[in-house]
Design an enzyme around this catalytic site. Sequence first.
Site, PDB file in Angstrom:
ATOM      1  N   CYS A   1       0.811  -1.222   0.000  1.00  0.00           N
ATOM      2  CA  CYS A   1       0.000   0.000   0.000  1.00  0.00           C
ATOM      3  C   CYS A   1       0.842   1.270   0.000  1.00  0.00           C
ATOM      4  CB  CYS A   1      -0.923   0.016   1.221  1.00  0.00           C
ATOM      5  SG  CYS A   1      -0.022   0.063   2.774  1.00  0.00           S
TER       6      CYS A   1
ATOM      7  N   CYS B   1      -1.334  -5.044   6.994  1.00  0.00           N
ATOM      8  CA  CYS B   1      -1.056  -3.876   7.843  1.00  0.00           C
ATOM      9  C   CYS B   1      -0.465  -4.317   9.182  1.00  0.00           C
ATOM     10  CB  CYS B   1      -2.329  -3.081   8.095  1.00  0.00           C
ATOM     11  SG  CYS B   1      -3.319  -2.828   6.629  1.00  0.00           S
TER      12      CYS B   1
END
Length: 225
Positions: free
Chosen positions: A61, A135
């Site tokens: 990301c 994440c």
Amino acid sequence: MSHKLDPIAGTQGDVASHDQTKSWFYTDIVKEHFFHPKNFMEQDADESQFNAVGKVGSPACGDELRVWMKVDPETERIQEFKWKTFGCGSAIASTSMASEIVTENGGMTLEEARALKPQDIMERLGGLPQRKFHCSVLCDKALRDAINDFYRRENKFDKIVVESARIIDPVSKVTDHDIEEAVLEGAHTLELVQQKTKVGIGNPNCLPAVEELIRFYKEKYFGGK
Ligand code: FES
């Protein structure tokens, strides 16, 4: 232990369509750590009081995370763990939780902290949406980077562990790290990994190795599911 999952909308970087609603659930523990992050590095903090720094960027990301640790050189226990991220709500919650895990009960030793897995953090959070697993891996990687930094500063080079990328497909130049990222982003079959990476398209000989890696990373991050 089972946790009641609640939906949360509108956190940074988390845009859910109605069709995706079911896969975008966040536990109350995640929300608590997102809205009230623990051990966040203050803007004017004196960085020189820390003796280890780690940094990682996410290929998935583009977000970034930095951590600072104060480690007792005698016991190698983590006394303080601060962090700062430009990542999403899941990265914030995961890192906040990790900062508590590594410092609670007198602090983990560096060896114990190195053995900490993303699943351990996710378990304490009561889970994360599958598409946000990558994440939670950010803090795990930044922690490992900081541990290496501590040993480098202490001249204990034999304790540094470097995970370098290995090319799996010489034609497409896909590495084991690319496959790891693909699995973390939710590609859990050979077909989906190929869609993301093009691995083995012009070199089917490497496919058994790719399938083995997919199994390995699924086991590592998702318990084989
Ligand atoms: Fe980038 Fe979560 S989407 S850290």
